[in-house]
Design a protein around this motif. Sequence first.
Motif, short mmCIF file in Angstrom:
data_model
loop_
_atom_site.label_atom_id
_atom_site.label_comp_id
_atom_site.label_asym_id
_atom_site.label_seq_id
_atom_site.Cartn_x
_atom_site.Cartn_y
_atom_site.Cartn_z
N ASN A 115 135.60 25.38 13.74
CA ASN A 115 135.26 24.77 12.66
C ASN A 115 133.79 23.80 12.82
O ASN A 115 133.52 24.21 13.97
CB ASN A 115 136.41 23.72 12.58
N ARG A 116 133.45 23.24 11.82
CA ARG A 116 132.22 22.65 12.05
C ARG A 116 131.94 21.46 13.07
O ARG A 116 131.07 21.49 13.77
CB ARG A 116 131.67 22.15 10.65
N LYS A 117 132.97 20.85 13.30
CA LYS A 117 133.15 19.74 14.18
C LYS A 117 132.80 20.23 15.55
O LYS A 117 132.26 19.90 16.31
CB LYS A 117 134.52 18.84 14.12
N LYS A 129 129.83 21.47 20.38
CA LYS A 129 129.34 22.26 21.55
C LYS A 129 127.92 22.39 21.52
O LYS A 129 127.24 22.49 22.69
CB LYS A 129 129.75 23.89 21.04
N MET A 130 127.13 22.33 20.48
CA MET A 130 125.57 22.36 20.43
C MET A 130 125.26 20.92 21.00
O MET A 130 124.25 21.10 21.89
CB MET A 130 125.36 22.19 18.86
N LEU A 131 125.94 19.92 20.84
CA LEU A 131 125.64 18.55 21.56
C LEU A 131 125.72 18.52 23.07
O LEU A 131 125.14 18.08 23.95
CB LEU A 131 126.33 17.27 21.09
N THR A 132 126.78 19.38 23.43
CA THR A 132 127.03 19.41 24.86
C THR A 132 126.12 20.30 25.58
O THR A 132 125.36 19.84 26.53
CB THR A 132 128.49 20.27 25.07
N LYS A 133 125.65 21.53 25.04
CA LYS A 133 124.65 22.15 25.48
C LYS A 133 123.32 21.59 25.56
O LYS A 133 122.65 21.72 26.70
CB LYS A 133 124.44 23.52 24.66
N THR A 134 122.94 20.78 24.57
CA THR A 134 121.83 20.05 24.65
C THR A 134 121.84 18.90 25.49
O THR A 134 120.53 18.86 26.27
CB THR A 134 121.46 19.14 22.97
N GLY A 135 122.85 18.33 25.65
CA GLY A 135 123.14 17.37 26.75
C GLY A 135 122.69 17.92 28.38
O GLY A 135 122.05 17.52 29.09
N LEU A 136 123.38 19.17 28.46
CA LEU A 136 123.37 19.80 29.54
C LEU A 136 121.68 20.30 29.81
O LEU A 136 121.14 20.23 30.92
CB LEU A 136 124.13 21.06 29.43
#
Length: 285
Positions: free
Chosen positions: A2-4, A9-16
């Motif tokens: 889903n969108r959430k 996932k995108m925020l996690t990758k960006t943070g990493l």
Amino acid sequence: MNRKSRILKMLTKTGLVVLAIVFCYPVLFLLTGSFMGQSELSENLGSVMGEATRYARWNFLPQNPTLKHYIEVLLDSPEYFVMFWNSIKVVLGTLVGQCIIAIPAAWGFAVYKFKFKKSLFFLYIIIMMMPFQVTMLSNYLILKQLKLLDTLASLIFPGIFSTFPVFIMFNFFRGIPPAVIEAARIDGAREWDIFLKIGIPLGKGGIIASLVLEFLEYWNLIEQPMTFLDDKTKWPLSLFLPTIRGENVGFAFAVSIITLIPAALVFFAGHEYLEQGIASLGVKE
């Protein structure tokens, strides 16, 4: 998905990615500085070196790249190669000694039952947790009695009997199913054959992980050589940087990068086993 979940996932990758850039920046800083000319370094870091009163600044790319500092290190600094080979001797001597001492010790703790086994292994763990400052005096007195002070053996000898590789290898050897070892004994295999043909292959991950960690530790020794060595011609490479004058920043940057290369190569070559070794530290008895 889903969108959430996609957003998370995108925020996690960006943070990493951001964290990776932050942790890699010191190396990028050194790499960039090693290609800068002395005038550009003075312009950027003048306030740090006491040559200017304005704030320090930094360019992500050198304006006029130069190999001058690397040439100076590799061609005009014979003391660098003396210290480099001293480090090679210390690291190789320590790792070979640990293979001879630590691997059989870890196998013995993991496979055999003997009196005071748990007490002795508990003592190993206590010694492993002690910092160098705690054992410095006792090591100094022992090395003095053995007449090893001011020799490379004063760095190699204590490292050979380090308890840390025993602890890592023990966790891997302990993971070998007892049924496999017992079946080999029933088939008539000698204990030495079991160790060489079953223990070593199945415990390879722990052995390599401990060797990688010990390489990184003894490649970067600081306190031990400063304590046990008086002759500067026997100093390892880890003490070369502190001898560089502060105004020769570009030279220091180049030395740092060249010194980092062997450690980086060893790390990347054994990082998979290193991850297994670190994970094994969380395994409870």
